[in-house]
Design an enzyme around this catalytic site. Structure first.
Site, short mmCIF file in Angstrom:
data_model
loop_
_atom_site.label_atom_id
_atom_site.label_comp_id
_atom_site.label_asym_id
_atom_site.label_seq_id
_atom_site.Cartn_x
_atom_site.Cartn_y
_atom_site.Cartn_z
N GLY A 42 0.79 -1.24 -0.10
CA GLY A 42 -0.08 0.01 0.10
C GLY A 42 0.84 1.30 0.05
O GLY A 42 2.03 1.18 0.19
N ASN A 103 -5.48 -13.60 14.10
CA ASN A 103 -5.36 -12.14 14.97
C ASN A 103 -6.56 -11.59 14.79
O ASN A 103 -6.96 -10.76 15.76
CB ASN A 103 -4.11 -11.29 14.64
N LYS A 109 -13.64 -11.58 17.69
CA LYS A 109 -14.40 -12.56 18.80
C LYS A 109 -14.48 -11.51 20.27
O LYS A 109 -15.59 -11.65 20.72
CB LYS A 109 -13.54 -13.53 18.98
N TYR A 149 -0.65 -17.98 -1.98
CA TYR A 149 -1.85 -17.00 -2.22
C TYR A 149 -3.05 -17.76 -2.08
O TYR A 149 -4.00 -17.41 -1.23
CB TYR A 149 -1.72 -16.06 -3.37
P1 NAD Z 1 -3.02 -4.30 -2.32
O1 NAD Z 1 -1.92 -4.87 -2.29
O2 NAD Z 1 -3.22 -2.82 -2.97
O3 NAD Z 1 -3.54 -3.73 -0.90
C1 NAD Z 1 -3.43 -4.83 0.14
C2 NAD Z 1 -2.97 -3.89 1.38
O4 NAD Z 1 -2.56 -4.70 2.38
C3 NAD Z 1 -1.69 -3.02 1.04
O5 NAD Z 1 -2.00 -1.80 1.43
C4 NAD Z 1 -0.57 -3.53 1.96
O6 NAD Z 1 0.39 -2.51 2.37
C5 NAD Z 1 -1.43 -4.31 3.14
N1 NAD Z 1 -1.07 -5.16 3.83
C6 NAD Z 1 -0.14 -6.34 3.30
N2 NAD Z 1 0.49 -7.36 4.34
C7 NAD Z 1 0.05 -6.74 5.38
C8 NAD Z 1 0.08 -6.85 6.70
N3 NAD Z 1 0.74 -8.26 7.28
N4 NAD Z 1 -0.25 -6.22 7.77
C9 NAD Z 1 -1.08 -5.00 7.45
N5 NAD Z 1 -1.26 -4.68 6.12
C10 NAD Z 1 -0.81 -5.43 5.07
O7 NAD Z 1 -4.22 -5.31 -2.96
P2 NAD Z 1 -5.50 -5.04 -3.39
O8 NAD Z 1 -5.87 -5.23 -4.65
O9 NAD Z 1 -6.22 -3.74 -2.70
O10 NAD Z 1 -6.34 -6.34 -2.57
C11 NAD Z 1 -6.96 -5.98 -1.25
C12 NAD Z 1 -7.71 -7.51 -0.93
O11 NAD Z 1 -8.44 -7.81 -1.59
C13 NAD Z 1 -6.64 -8.47 -0.74
O12 NAD Z 1 -6.84 -9.29 0.35
C14 NAD Z 1 -6.76 -9.33 -1.76
O13 NAD Z 1 -6.35 -10.75 -1.74
C15 NAD Z 1 -8.24 -9.17 -2.40
N6 NAD Z 1 -8.57 -9.26 -3.59
C16 NAD Z 1 -8.20 -8.13 -4.54
C17 NAD Z 1 -8.46 -8.73 -5.82
C18 NAD Z 1 -8.19 -7.30 -6.91
O14 NAD Z 1 -8.54 -7.80 -8.20
N7 NAD Z 1 -7.67 -6.28 -6.52
C19 NAD Z 1 -8.97 -9.83 -6.26
C20 NAD Z 1 -9.09 -10.59 -5.40
C21 NAD Z 1 -8.77 -10.67 -3.96
#
Ligand code: NAD
Ligand code: UDP
Length: 319
Positions: A42, A103, A109, A149
């Site tokens: 992010g 967590n 919970k 993943y």
């Molecule tokens: P992204 O990588 O832009 O956002 C993920 C965010 O999580 C980032 O800001 C990152 O810094 C933060 N992050 C990662 N590990 C972390 C941790 N351990 N602690 C705290 N923050 C953490 O991805 P996105 O596209 O915004 O996806 C968001 C969610 O939606 C994800 O869980 C992803 O698996 C899911 N998702 C997205 C898509 C898509 O097409 N964008 C499709 C399927 C699922």
């Protein structure tokens, strides 16, 4: 204590692509937002404009470590989402989905808070059923480069349903299909951001394989609407529910469309297909239509136009 209609909401991964849009929408709806992010993928750029809002709070924290805060609802989005990013540190990717989910579920919970999991179409793997309904169990390789993943997200779903059955917490599981729009990370290697940036820079458009593989792309505003509707749905509806746009197209067609819309001089080049790259993907969204009254409304052209405009800005300032 919160006021009656203002909900205290935690968004993990709130500085990411989807998280930043979600924070913005929830603030507009008048809620009290806590954005938790470790900035692994992010960016502050995505949320800078929210920092002065009186009901927006940012906490730098890694959810693989316990978190003690007081909220009423949780959207659990923290997890790198693009193949390049989640394969960069695969052990951490599994950890964020397993330790991180434990967590955040533990937090839910203790607080008796409703919690939504951002799951993914990747739980279906390289699907042998097309389009994919929620009751399809998937076709996933557990030892390949995408497994951290895919299996991580599958295990997170297991944890959500076990906390639901064992501890009675209120859960919501969204299976998100490919989503695109402004705030996508410029270097995350996802197909839409890659193609648009390559087209804007008149660089070769890199198609992996022959481009006949398909995806179905949902514009971010539609996705955020679906996630909020799911959170607000009756407690007895847990999902999993597919959220995505059923409008399926080949990667080759996508490349041609982006070249045409940007007026680019880019040529298409073909590169090897990555391991375990799904051949096809299209959501069945009957359940979302029935239970959430939700269907995507933004056509691909319109969403691409807004996304291209965003990346024109990115190219201009040289990110
Ligand atoms: P992204 O990588 O832009 O956002 C993920 C965010 O999580 C980032 O800001 C990152 O810094 C933060 N992050 C990662 N590990 C972390 C941790 N351990 N602690 C705290 N923050 C953490 O991805 P996105 O596209 O915004 O996806 C968001 C969610 O939606 C994800 O869980 C992803 O698996 C899911 N998702 C997205 C898509 C898509 O097409 N964008 C499709 C399927 C699922
Ligand atoms: N892809 C491509 N060129 C790129 C990036 C991706 O042809 O520069 C392909 C990729 O191999 C896959 C599809 O586009 O078949 C979607 O890839 P993305 O990483 O966006 O999402 P996912 O594979 O997770 O659906």
């Amino acid at each position: 204590m919160k006021s009656s209609d203002q909900v205290r909401i935690l968004v993990t991964g709130g500085a990411g692509f989807l998280g930043s849009h979600l924070c913005e929408r929830l603030l507009k709806e008048g809620h009290d937002l806590l954005c938790v992010d470790n900035f692994y993928t992010g960016s502050k750029r995505n949320i800078n404009h929210l920092l002065d809002h009186p009901y927006f709070e940012l906490l730098r924290h890694d959810i693989t470590f316990p978190l003690y805060v007081e909220v009423d609802e949780i959207y659990n989005l923290a997890c790198p989402a693009s193949p390049i990013h989640y394969q960069n540190d695969p052990v951490q990717t599994t950890k964020v989905n397993v330790h991180g989910s434990i967590n955040i579920l533990g937090l839910a919970k203790r607080l008796k808070a409703k919690i939504l999991q951002a799951s993914t179409s990747e739980v279906y793997g390289d699907p042998s059923i097309h389009p994919q309904p929620e009751n399809y169990w998937g076709n996933v390789n557990c030892i390949g480069p995408r497994s951290c993943y895919d299996e991580g997200k599958r295990c997170a779903e297991t944890l959500f349903f076990d906390y639901y059955r064992q501890h009675g917490i209120k859960i919501k599981v969204a299976r998100i299909f490919n989503t695109y729009g402004p705030n996508m990370h410029p270097d995350d290697g996802r197909v839409i951001s890659n193609f648009i940036l390559q087209a804007l820079r008149n660089e070769p458009i890199t198609i992996f394989g022959d481009g006949s593989q398909t995806r179905s792309f949902c514009y971010v505003d539609d996705m955020i609407d679906g996630l909020i509707r799911l959170m607000n749905s009756p407690d007895d509806f847990t999902g999993p529910v597919n959220l995505g746009n059923p409008n399926e197209l080949s990667i080759l067609k996508l490349a041609e469309k982006i070249i045409q819309m940007t007026g680019s001089k880019s040529k298409i080049v073909f590169k090897p297909l990555p391991a375990d790259d799904p051949r096809q993907r299209q959501p069945l969204i009957d359940l979302a239509k029935e239970k959430l009254g939700w269907a995507p409304g933004v056509p691909l052209e319109e969403g691409l136009k807004k996304t291209i405009a965003y990346f024109e800005g990115v190219v201009k300032v040289g990110h």
